[in-house]
Design a protein around this motif. Structure first.
Motif, PDB file in Angstrom:
ATOM      1  N   UNK A   1       0.823  -1.222   0.000  1.00  0.00           N
ATOM      2  CA  UNK A   1       0.000   0.000   0.000  1.00  0.00           C
ATOM      3  C   UNK A   1       0.852   1.264   0.000  1.00  0.00           C
ATOM      4  N   UNK A   2       1.872   1.310   0.882  1.00  0.00           N
ATOM      5  CA  UNK A   2       2.706   2.505   0.959  1.00  0.00           C
ATOM      6  C   UNK A   2       3.493   2.707  -0.328  1.00  0.00           C
ATOM      7  N   UNK A   3       4.028   1.598  -0.861  1.00  0.00           N
ATOM      8  CA  UNK A   3       4.799   1.680  -2.099  1.00  0.00           C
ATOM      9  C   UNK A   3       3.927   2.145  -3.238  1.00  0.00           C
ATOM     10  N   UNK A   4       2.686   1.630  -3.304  1.00  0.00           N
ATOM     11  CA  UNK A   4       1.782   2.012  -4.377  1.00  0.00           C
ATOM     12  C   UNK A   4       1.465   3.502  -4.321  1.00  0.00           C
ATOM     13  N   UNK A   5       1.245   4.019  -3.138  1.00  0.00           N
ATOM     14  CA  UNK A   5       0.950   5.443  -2.990  1.00  0.00           C
ATOM     15  C   UNK A   5       2.130   6.279  -3.477  1.00  0.00           C
ATOM     16  N   UNK A   6       3.342   5.839  -3.150  1.00  0.00           N
ATOM     17  CA  UNK A   6       4.542   6.553  -3.580  1.00  0.00           C
ATOM     18  C   UNK A   6       4.704   6.481  -5.093  1.00  0.00           C
ATOM     19  N   UNK A   7       4.386   5.306  -5.666  1.00  0.00           N
ATOM     20  CA  UNK A   7       4.493   5.142  -7.120  1.00  0.00           C
ATOM     21  C   UNK A   7       3.539   6.085  -7.843  1.00  0.00           C
ATOM     22  N   UNK A   8       2.313   6.189  -7.344  1.00  0.00           N
ATOM     23  CA  UNK A   8       1.351   7.107  -7.960  1.00  0.00           C
ATOM     24  C   UNK A   8       1.861   8.546  -7.891  1.00  0.00           C
ATOM     25  N   UNK A   9       2.445   8.923  -6.768  1.00  0.00           N
ATOM     26  CA  UNK A   9       2.985  10.277  -6.637  1.00  0.00           C
ATOM     27  C   UNK A   9       4.106  10.510  -7.643  1.00  0.00           C
ATOM     28  N   UNK A  10       4.975   9.513  -7.793  1.00  0.00           N
ATOM     29  CA  UNK A  10       6.083   9.635  -8.744  1.00  0.00           C
ATOM     30  C   UNK A  10       5.568   9.760 -10.172  1.00  0.00           C
ATOM     31  N   UNK A  11       4.559   8.947 -10.493  1.00  0.00           N
ATOM     32  CA  UNK A  11       3.997   8.968 -11.840  1.00  0.00           C
ATOM     33  C   UNK A  11       3.369  10.325 -12.146  1.00  0.00           C
ATOM     34  N   UNK A  12       2.594  10.838 -11.208  1.00  0.00           N
ATOM     35  CA  UNK A  12       1.944  12.130 -11.427  1.00  0.00           C
ATOM     36  C   UNK A  12       2.971  13.253 -11.493  1.00  0.00           C
ATOM     37  N   UNK A  13       4.023  13.135 -10.698  1.00  0.00           N
ATOM     38  CA  UNK A  13       5.076  14.145 -10.736  1.00  0.00           C
ATOM     39  C   UNK A  13       5.828  14.108 -12.061  1.00  0.00           C
ATOM     40  N   UNK A  14       5.833  12.949 -12.708  1.00  0.00           N
ATOM     41  CA  UNK A  14       6.490  12.804 -14.014  1.00  0.00           C
ATOM     42  C   UNK A  14       5.677  13.432 -15.127  1.00  0.00           C
ATOM     43  N   UNK A  15       4.440  13.815 -14.805  1.00  0.00           N
ATOM     44  CA  UNK A  15       3.580  14.546 -15.736  1.00  0.00           C
ATOM     45  C   UNK A  15       3.317  13.750 -17.008  1.00  0.00           C
TER      46      UNK A  15
END
Length: 333
Positions: free
Chosen positions: A108-122
């Motif tokens: 769960x924590x990793x997935x949340x971080x991955x989504x943040x990274x993806x969105x930050x990658x625009x």
């Protein structure tokens, strides 16, 4: 012109300062006309105060011609995931898209971080594979601010675009087939972890058994061979089902191995049917009959659907259900 540009300031800092999501900051940077004026001003003020300087990629996004799509998956070691990636990659290549692969490892924590990274990658769009679609997952999808397509999974309430087979119907039909062959003691082997796609499979199995007036027997175990093999051995020492339908090919092979080592003849005494029709089904002994989930096609169609969403094209149905069939091999009669 930004004042006092600070390369150490990140998009996370801007989002926190402006009290908005990462997606909103990304949208202000790339599609400001799509953000409410008051929100846009708040983000721009935060950028100016902090001296945020987008990296070279971010600076060029507004005028770029290339398109980047993120593919979020739980695990790349599964044969089904690898096949789906092939389908995605082939279509992405035709459109000259770049594909950013992100792995969550189902944490769960990793997935949340991955989504943040993806969105930050625009990125311009997201393809999302997860066996367990929760309300939290749907919130992530709805707040992404870019199109998202669920691949080889779906939300029961159809709150997000998806491409998959009808999981419930596939197990309903498979169970009906065994019932019509005269089998009465039919077992469903599912997972201990409550994946939403497996819940759909269980519903199909239970519905078919109830219609036939038979007891729906379900056992749940780990997907890890080191755990489930011993569990299957203990179970088969005490129980003798006539047929077993298993939610994953790799688990079905482990089930066959446990049965064979106990002297139970497959398929004469016990018929076994898997799901996915992966390479494991052809490598097992006896070879495994399996519900064929067209995983390559799911990847390809998901990429096509995402392309239409990104281009804002008219779409008849955003929840695509592909056909499936059963490949009969030597683990069934």
């Amino acid at each position: 012109m930004l004042k006092n540009q600070n390369p150490k300031i990140t998009i996370y800092d801007v989002a926190s300062e402006a009290d908005v999501s990462l997606a909103t900051v990304s949208r202000v940077l790339n599609y400001p006309e799509k953000v409410k004026p008051e929100t846009r001003e708040r983000v721009l003020d935060a950028i100016n105060r902090l001296g945020y300087r987008p990296n070279a990629i971010a600076r060029g996004l507004a005028s770029r011609k290339s398109t980047t799509v993120a593919l979020i998956v739980p695990d790349t070691s599964r044969a089904s995931v690898a096949e789906m990636i092939n389908g995605v990659a082939d279509i992405a290549r035709k459109y000259d898209y770049s594909v950013l692969l992100k792995v969550t490892n189902s944490e769960e924590d990793t997935e949340r971080e991955v989504w943040q990274e993806v969105l930050a990658s625009q990125v311009d769009g997201i393809l999302y594979l997860n066996d367990e679609i929760t309300d939290e997952n749907i919130k992530q999808v709805e707040s992404a601010m870019v199109p998202v397509v669920l691949c080889n999974t779906k939300d029961d309430l159809n709150r997000a675009p998806s491409v998959s087979i009808d999981f419930e119907e596939s197990f309903y039909r498979a169970t009906k087939t065994f019932v019509e062959k005269g089998k009465k003691d039919i077992l469903l082997v599912s997972t201990r972890r409550a994946y939403s796609v497996n819940a759909m499979k269980e519903r199909g199995f239970t519905r078919a058994m109830d219609e036939a007036g038979l007891e729906p027997k379900i056992i749940r175990t780990s997907g890890r061979i080191s755990v489930n093999y011993d569990y299957f051995t203990d179970y088969l020492n005490e129980n003798k089902p006539e047929a077993a339908i298993v939610v994953r090919d790799s688990i079905a092979v482990s089930f066959i191995n446990a049965a064979s080592n106990l002297g139970i003849n497959v398929p004469e005494e016990l018929e076994v049917l898997g799901f996915q029709n992966t390479k494991a089904s052809k490598m097992s002994r006896p070879t495994l009959s399996s519900i064929d989930n067209p995983i390559y096609d799911i990847g390809a169609v998901s990429m096509r659907l995402l392309t239409k969403l990104m281009n804002e094209e008219a779409i008849d149905d955003t929840n695509v259900v592909l056909p499936h069939n059963i490949v009969w091999r030597n683990s069934t009669k």
